[in-house]
Motif scaffolding. Structure first.
Motif: not given
Length: 487
Positions: A295-309, A328-331, A401-402, A482-487
């Motif tokens: 809901e807050k715009g995070y990819d769940p796999l960014a949380y997975r990366l957070f744990c793996l770090q 940001l690191a995941y993107q 698993g990312l 220009v192309q933009w994307r949310r990180g």
């Protein structure tokens, strides 16, 4: 491979009991509410361990219970049954609550790329197995009946505290500080195997037993389910560090007394995910679920990366800033992988072997996922072909698993679509979102940035770029737009 064994408090060479299979048991959820992301850290790290064992050629049988009955606040029959509490909260039956939150748990696992265990067994499906174990413990003198309940007699054990060097005087009622003593116990550390005289006479789920109508205690279900599917020995038993005492301690006590021999070789405990104010729970602060992250715009796999770090045996502190950094690191990782050529021939065997060796060495050292993540970056920087880099990342990601290659392919497709849109616009400067979204504010800022660049006001153009970057907006300048994307 070396794993830290909580029972011996040292790293040991992992050697399975049987050459053809690794038998792995992981404590499952109590399905009375959604799992919070702290709960899910344990399952995520267990998932990495299972996938790594499989990647090294082991055949793994992973079994997990679902606690859908009999989990009280403490072993002193103190506090409301969690399942009954959930049913009352939502005006449903206990079994309806159990099914709903079991499905929700596995949906969270799917979004986090956590593999479903080979066997998932609700406790309510193994009541006869629990009764069988309790009957033998009674017959062998390891259990006794008192006050209508059946208790395990811890005084029969040469050693009760397996994971901690406790003194009896340091423990209040053998479970939690401040818990009211159960007068039916012979010893303060004894625990209930079967309830017939609960303080909660309206307990929803009850079964006939040799000791009367009742229900099993919390701990007996894991012993029963493990033995039913894994036999009389286990290679690895996993769970959160808060389960070490009393849950896993009591599992060992009852299982080894029942079997008459050692039960499990390796105990792997995952440490807590804390907030800045302390241990994460369902009852304090914001209830942090996977759904909330999305809901807050995070990819769940960014949380997975957070744990793996972080290493699984270190407490991990969650904050939105830390998750922002992981996202940001995941993107950025996906962007770098997307830049690799998908048509670069075949991998170079020697270079791939060298990268694989470093990755395996990291995980062979007590599942050092932080160093394993570093190996992804090493692969991207390696002086070798893109085909070799992509092959290494594909191998590593089957464990981590990312979804890196799939996300990179989607990124390439979005970039190609954006470039085509800019090209089709001809001479007109185009602003294109990578995901096709419309945002008039961002479009206006990017058009203003383009005007500033035309006027050679590069300071203003940089200011706009930096302001967008602070909002997590990534820019890719293309010919004519220009192309933009949310990180």
């Amino acid at each position: 491979m070396k794993l830290y064994n909580s029972a011996t408090r040292r790293k040991e060479d992992f050697v399975p009991n049987h050459p053809d299979i690794v038998k792995m048991y992981t404590c499952g959820p109590t399905v009375y509410h959604f799992a919070h992301i702290g709960n899910l850290r344990s399952y995520l790290m267990e998932d990495v361990l299972e996938k790594y064992l499989r990647s090294r050629g082991y055949n793994v049988l992973r079994v997990m219970n679902i606690t859908d009955v009999g989990h009280l606040t403490s072993d002193a029959d103190e506090g409301e049954d969690k399942m009954l509490k959930g049913a009352r909260r939502e005006h449903k039956t206990v079994l309806e609550i159990a099914q709903y939150y079991t499905d929700a748990f596995f949906d969270d696992c799917r979004r986090l790329n956590i593999k479903r265990p080979d066997v998932v067994q609700p406790a309510t499906g193994c009541i006869d197995d629990c009764i069988k174990i309790i009957e033998k413990l009674l017959a062998d003198g390891y259990a006794y009946c008192a006050g209508g309940n059946v208790y395990f007699d811890t005084s029969r054990l040469e050693r009760y505290y397996i994971f901690n060097d406790f003194n009896e005087e340091d423990l209040a009622v053998g479970v939690r500080e401040g818990v009211e003593a159960d007068e039916s116990k012979r010893n303060k550390n004894d625990f209930v195997l079967w309830f017939t005289k609960s303080k909660f006479e309206d307990q929803a789920l009850k079964w006939d037993s040799p000791w009367g109508v009742g229900y099993p205690g919390w701990h007996i279900e894991c012993s029963a389910i493990s033995m039913k599917y894994c036999g009389e020995d286990l290679d690895i038993h996993c769970g959160g560090i808060d389960n070490a005492f009393p849950h896993h301690t009591n599992e060992i006590a009852q299982s080894e007394s029942y079997l008459g021999h050692k039960w499990c070789n390796f105990w792997v405990h995952i440490h807590h995910l804390n907030t800045t104010s302390g241990k994460m729970s369902k009852s304090s602060g914001e209830f942090l679920t996977v759904a909330l992250l999305e809901e807050k715009g995070y990819d769940p796999l960014a949380y997975r990366l957070f744990c793996l770090q972080s290493h699984y045996r270190k407490a991990l502190v969650f904050s939105w800033e830390n998750l922002d950094n992981a996202q940001l690191a995941y993107q950025k990782l996906i962007t770098r992988i997307a830049a690799l050529s998908p048509d670069d021939g075949t991998p170079e065997p020697a270079a791939l072997d060298a990268l694989r060796e470093k990755f395996n060495a990291a995980l062979d050292n007590d599942l050092n996922t932080a160093l394993a993540v570093t190996c992804l970056y090493d692969a991207l920087k390696a002086r070798t072909s893109d085909a070799t880099r992509r092959a290494a990342i594909a191998e590593f990601d089957r464990v981590l698993g990312l979804d890196l290659l799939a996300k990179a392919e989607a990124r390439r497709a979005a970039d190609a679509k954006a470039a085509a849109a800019v090209s089709a616009a001809g001479q007109r400067f185009s602003v294109v979102a990578a995901d096709g979204a419309e945002d008039t504010e961002i479009t206006a800022l990017l058009l203003a940035r383009q005007d500033a660049k035309k006027a050679k006001n590069f300071a203003e153009a940089d200011r706009i770029r930096d302001a967008l970057k602070a909002q997590g907006i990534e820019l890719t300048d293309l010919p004519g737009g220009v192309q933009w994307r949310r990180g």
